[in-house]
Design a protein around this motif. Sequence first.
Motif, PDB file in Angstrom:
ATOM      1  N   THR A   6      14.380 -18.047 -17.431  1.00 26.78           N
ATOM      2  CA  THR A   6      13.112 -17.468 -17.864  1.00 26.78           C
ATOM      3  C   THR A   6      12.319 -16.982 -16.659  1.00 26.78           C
ATOM      4  OG1 THR A   6      12.014 -19.608 -17.767  1.00 26.78           O
ATOM      5  CG2 THR A   6      12.989 -18.964 -19.886  1.00 26.78           C
ATOM      6  N   SER A   7      11.339 -16.137 -16.946  1.00 33.09           N
ATOM      7  CA  SER A   7      10.486 -15.581 -15.908  1.00 33.09           C
ATOM      8  C   SER A   7       9.179 -15.122 -16.540  1.00 33.09           C
ATOM      9  CB  SER A   7      11.187 -14.388 -15.256  1.00 33.09           C
ATOM     10  OG  SER A   7      10.324 -13.707 -14.387  1.00 33.09           O
ATOM     11  N   LYS A   8       8.140 -15.047 -15.732  1.00 34.00           N
ATOM     12  CA  LYS A   8       6.846 -14.556 -16.207  1.00 34.00           C
ATOM     13  C   LYS A   8       6.649 -13.070 -15.921  1.00 34.00           C
ATOM     14  CE  LYS A   8       4.615 -19.020 -15.597  1.00 34.00           C
ATOM     15  NZ  LYS A   8       3.578 -19.763 -14.905  1.00 34.00           N
ATOM     16  N   VAL A   9       7.632 -12.416 -15.296  1.00 35.88           N
ATOM     17  CA  VAL A   9       7.444 -11.015 -14.926  1.00 35.88           C
ATOM     18  C   VAL A   9       7.285 -10.105 -16.137  1.00 35.88           C
ATOM     19  CG1 VAL A   9       8.565 -11.192 -12.681  1.00 35.88           C
ATOM     20  CG2 VAL A   9       9.914 -10.551 -14.676  1.00 35.88           C
ATOM     21  N   ARG A  14       4.841  -2.996 -15.845  1.00 35.56           N
ATOM     22  CA  ARG A  14       6.121  -2.443 -15.376  1.00 35.56           C
ATOM     23  C   ARG A  14       5.930  -0.966 -15.087  1.00 35.56           C
ATOM     24  NH1 ARG A  14       8.938  -6.092 -13.412  1.00 35.56           N
ATOM     25  NH2 ARG A  14       6.814  -6.535 -12.911  1.00 35.56           N
ATOM     26  N   PRO A  15       6.497  -0.466 -14.001  1.00 36.21           N
ATOM     27  CA  PRO A  15       6.377   0.969 -13.706  1.00 36.21           C
ATOM     28  C   PRO A  15       7.185   1.794 -14.708  1.00 36.21           C
ATOM     29  CG  PRO A  15       7.773  -0.129 -12.078  1.00 36.21           C
ATOM     30  CD  PRO A  15       7.237  -1.193 -12.977  1.00 36.21           C
ATOM     31  N   ALA A  16       6.617   2.918 -15.146  1.00 39.97           N
ATOM     32  CA  ALA A  16       7.326   3.803 -16.069  1.00 39.97           C
ATOM     33  C   ALA A  16       8.505   4.477 -15.366  1.00 39.97           C
ATOM     34  CB  ALA A  16       6.367   4.854 -16.619  1.00 39.97           C
ATOM     35  N   LYS A  17       8.304   4.839 -14.097  1.00 47.97           N
ATOM     36  CA  LYS A  17       9.354   5.454 -13.282  1.00 47.97           C
ATOM     37  C   LYS A  17       9.686   4.490 -12.150  1.00 47.97           C
ATOM     38  CE  LYS A  17       7.363  10.027 -13.945  1.00 47.97           C
ATOM     39  NZ  LYS A  17       6.648  11.097 -13.251  1.00 47.97           N
ATOM     40  N   PRO A  18      10.946   4.474 -11.692  1.00 49.30           N
ATOM     41  CA  PRO A  18      11.300   3.562 -10.598  1.00 49.30           C
ATOM     42  C   PRO A  18      10.510   3.860  -9.318  1.00 49.30           C
ATOM     43  CG  PRO A  18      13.276   4.499 -11.582  1.00 49.30           C
ATOM     44  CD  PRO A  18      12.096   5.243 -12.163  1.00 49.30           C
ATOM     45  N   SER A  84       5.698  -2.975   5.856  1.00 47.78           N
ATOM     46  CA  SER A  84       6.272  -3.882   4.862  1.00 47.78           C
ATOM     47  C   SER A  84       5.230  -4.791   4.214  1.00 47.78           C
ATOM     48  CB  SER A  84       7.390  -4.718   5.493  1.00 47.78           C
ATOM     49  OG  SER A  84       6.923  -5.436   6.614  1.00 47.78           O
ATOM     50  N   ASP A  85       4.323  -5.360   4.990  1.00 49.84           N
ATOM     51  CA  ASP A  85       3.318  -6.254   4.401  1.00 49.84           C
ATOM     52  C   ASP A  85       2.389  -5.507   3.447  1.00 49.84           C
ATOM     53  OD1 ASP A  85       4.365  -8.494   5.671  1.00 49.84           O
ATOM     54  OD2 ASP A  85       3.001  -8.327   7.385  1.00 49.84           O
ATOM     55  N   ASP A  86       2.033  -4.270   3.796  1.00 48.33           N
ATOM     56  CA  ASP A  86       1.193  -3.464   2.904  1.00 48.33           C
ATOM     57  C   ASP A  86       1.937  -3.132   1.607  1.00 48.33           C
ATOM     58  OD1 ASP A  86      -0.765  -3.517   4.865  1.00 48.33           O
ATOM     59  OD2 ASP A  86      -0.343  -1.488   5.592  1.00 48.33           O
ATOM     60  N   ILE A  87       3.219  -2.820   1.720  1.00 54.75           N
ATOM     61  CA  ILE A  87       4.025  -2.513   0.534  1.00 54.75           C
ATOM     62  C   ILE A  87       4.139  -3.749  -0.354  1.00 54.75           C
ATOM     63  CG2 ILE A  87       6.346  -1.885  -0.276  1.00 54.75           C
ATOM     64  CD1 ILE A  87       6.582  -0.145   2.318  1.00 54.75           C
ATOM     65  N   ILE A  88       4.396  -4.899   0.250  1.00 58.92           N
ATOM     66  CA  ILE A  88       4.515  -6.147  -0.506  1.00 58.92           C
ATOM     67  C   ILE A  88       3.221  -6.445  -1.251  1.00 58.92           C
ATOM     68  CG2 ILE A  88       4.671  -8.667  -0.224  1.00 58.92           C
ATOM     69  CD1 ILE A  88       6.783  -8.050   2.020  1.00 58.92           C
ATOM     70  N   LYS A  93       0.041  -6.589  -6.326  1.00 56.85           N
ATOM     71  CA  LYS A  93      -1.188  -6.264  -7.064  1.00 56.85           C
ATOM     72  C   LYS A  93      -0.931  -5.298  -8.213  1.00 56.85           C
ATOM     73  CE  LYS A  93      -4.189  -7.153  -3.172  1.00 56.85           C
ATOM     74  NZ  LYS A  93      -4.668  -6.591  -1.929  1.00 56.85           N
ATOM     75  N   THR A  94      -0.010  -4.361  -8.022  1.00 57.14           N
ATOM     76  CA  THR A  94       0.216  -3.316  -9.015  1.00 57.14           C
ATOM     77  C   THR A  94       1.200  -3.742 -10.108  1.00 57.14           C
ATOM     78  OG1 THR A  94      -0.164  -1.709  -7.242  1.00 57.14           O
ATOM     79  CG2 THR A  94       0.751  -0.860  -9.287  1.00 57.14           C
ATOM     80  N   TYR A  95       2.239  -4.503  -9.735  1.00 52.75           N
ATOM     81  CA  TYR A  95       3.295  -4.836 -10.695  1.00 52.75           C
ATOM     82  C   TYR A  95       3.556  -6.339 -10.816  1.00 52.75           C
ATOM     83  CZ  TYR A  95       3.932   0.147 -10.379  1.00 52.75           C
ATOM     84  OH  TYR A  95       3.709   1.500 -10.403  1.00 52.75           O
ATOM     85  N   GLY A  96       2.659  -7.132 -10.283  1.00 49.61           N
ATOM     86  CA  GLY A  96       2.773  -8.586 -10.379  1.00 49.61           C
ATOM     87  C   GLY A  96       1.435  -9.170 -10.767  1.00 49.61           C
ATOM     88  N   ASP A  97       1.264 -10.447 -10.497  1.00 48.77           N
ATOM     89  CA  ASP A  97      -0.014 -11.101 -10.802  1.00 48.77           C
ATOM     90  C   ASP A  97      -0.946 -11.115  -9.603  1.00 48.77           C
ATOM     91  OD1 ASP A  97       1.067 -13.025  -9.133  1.00 48.77           O
ATOM     92  OD2 ASP A  97       1.211 -14.587 -10.678  1.00 48.77           O
ATOM     93  N   GLY A  98      -0.583 -10.392  -8.548  1.00 53.58           N
ATOM     94  CA  GLY A  98      -1.413 -10.304  -7.349  1.00 53.58           C
ATOM     95  C   GLY A  98      -1.022 -11.287  -6.261  1.00 53.58           C
ATOM     96  N   SER A  99      -0.189 -12.266  -6.605  1.00 51.55           N
ATOM     97  CA  SER A  99       0.180 -13.265  -5.602  1.00 51.55           C
ATOM     98  C   SER A  99       1.483 -12.887  -4.906  1.00 51.55           C
ATOM     99  CB  SER A  99       0.301 -14.645  -6.242  1.00 51.55           C
ATOM    100  OG  SER A  99       1.359 -14.655  -7.178  1.00 51.55           O
ATOM    101  N   VAL A 100       1.544 -13.251  -3.631  1.00 45.49           N
ATOM    102  CA  VAL A 100       2.733 -13.028  -2.814  1.00 45.49           C
ATOM    103  C   VAL A 100       3.308 -14.408  -2.488  1.00 45.49           C
ATOM    104  CG1 VAL A 100       3.573 -12.174  -0.582  1.00 45.49           C
ATOM    105  CG2 VAL A 100       1.808 -10.900  -1.817  1.00 45.49           C
ATOM    106  N   PRO A 101       4.606 -14.618  -2.696  1.00 44.03           N
ATOM    107  CA  PRO A 101       5.202 -15.910  -2.360  1.00 44.03           C
ATOM    108  C   PRO A 101       4.938 -16.281  -0.898  1.00 44.03           C
ATOM    109  CG  PRO A 101       6.767 -14.569  -3.565  1.00 44.03           C
ATOM    110  CD  PRO A 101       5.597 -13.689  -3.241  1.00 44.03           C
ATOM    111  N   ILE A 102       4.705 -17.553  -0.654  1.00 41.53           N
ATOM    112  CA  ILE A 102       4.353 -18.026   0.687  1.00 41.53           C
ATOM    113  C   ILE A 102       5.349 -17.570   1.745  1.00 41.53           C
ATOM    114  CG2 ILE A 102       5.474 -20.280   0.401  1.00 41.53           C
ATOM    115  CD1 ILE A 102       2.195 -19.735   2.306  1.00 41.53           C
ATOM    116  N   MET A 103       6.636 -17.566   1.422  1.00 47.47           N
ATOM    117  CA  MET A 103       7.638 -17.184   2.421  1.00 47.47           C
ATOM    118  C   MET A 103       7.596 -15.706   2.798  1.00 47.47           C
ATOM    119  SD  MET A 103       8.862 -19.908   3.494  1.00 47.47           S
ATOM    120  CE  MET A 103      10.023 -19.179   4.621  1.00 47.47           C
ATOM    121  N   LEU A 104       6.854 -14.906   2.029  1.00 46.46           N
ATOM    122  CA  LEU A 104       6.725 -13.487   2.367  1.00 46.46           C
ATOM    123  C   LEU A 104       5.386 -13.151   3.000  1.00 46.46           C
ATOM    124  CD1 LEU A 104       8.461 -11.798  -0.692  1.00 46.46           C
ATOM    125  CD2 LEU A 104       9.331 -12.026   1.640  1.00 46.46           C
ATOM    126  N   LYS A 105       4.561 -14.166   3.238  1.00 42.27           N
ATOM    127  CA  LYS A 105       3.260 -13.871   3.855  1.00 42.27           C
ATOM    128  C   LYS A 105       2.986 -14.718   5.091  1.00 42.27           C
ATOM    129  CE  LYS A 105       0.586 -16.533   0.479  1.00 42.27           C
ATOM    130  NZ  LYS A 105      -0.500 -16.455  -0.481  1.00 42.27           N
TER     131      LYS A 105
END
Length: 193
Positions: A6-9, A14-18, A84-88, A93-105
């Motif tokens: 399961t997942s909360k995503v 979701r983006p209409a286009k990739p 990369s950090d700006d993209i993440i 913010k745009t396609y998630g709940d706004g949070s970034v996993p700790i290992m990516l920040k």
Amino acid sequence: RKVKETSKVGQCPRPAKPIEIYEFEGCPFCRKVREMVSVLDLDVLYYPCPKGSPTFRPKVLEMGGKRQFPYMVDPNTGVAMYESDDIINYLAKTYGDGSVPIMLKLGLLTTITAGLALSGRSGKGSSYTPAKLPSQPIEIWAYEGSPFCKIARETLVELELPHLLHSCARGSPKRQDFFKKYGLFQGALYRGS
């Protein structure tokens, strides 16, 4: 055998286009972004930019003014950016709940660990090998943490073959759909010309 995850995503936009990302396999900054793509279960159209490649590397310079990777274009919002950090953060913010996993920040530590993850196959997916571009991007169902998918992506990148990656990491609803359709789940399956 039964796969149930399961997942909360599914509750996130979701983006209409990739999303379009210009990158290459041997870059730790690019790996960070690919990790976030897996976390968010996004489908991304990757344009490989290995060193010496004639097609997409020059296009990034033309579009953004720099030879820097990764470079992201979101055709849904018109946003284009480097770093990369700006993209993440943008993707979160745009396609998630706004949070970034700790290992990516964790800043430099995240970049170092991403680089270490690439060291086992040092140089693979970084240099261009001439190939004929397909008329349509190749489709691949994969996720960043899979060693099987990594080998397939390294080859796609070296050959500068654009590919639409359907993220299907653990918890992805697409993983279960894939399992129902093909009866197994091993990682990198592709279709294309």
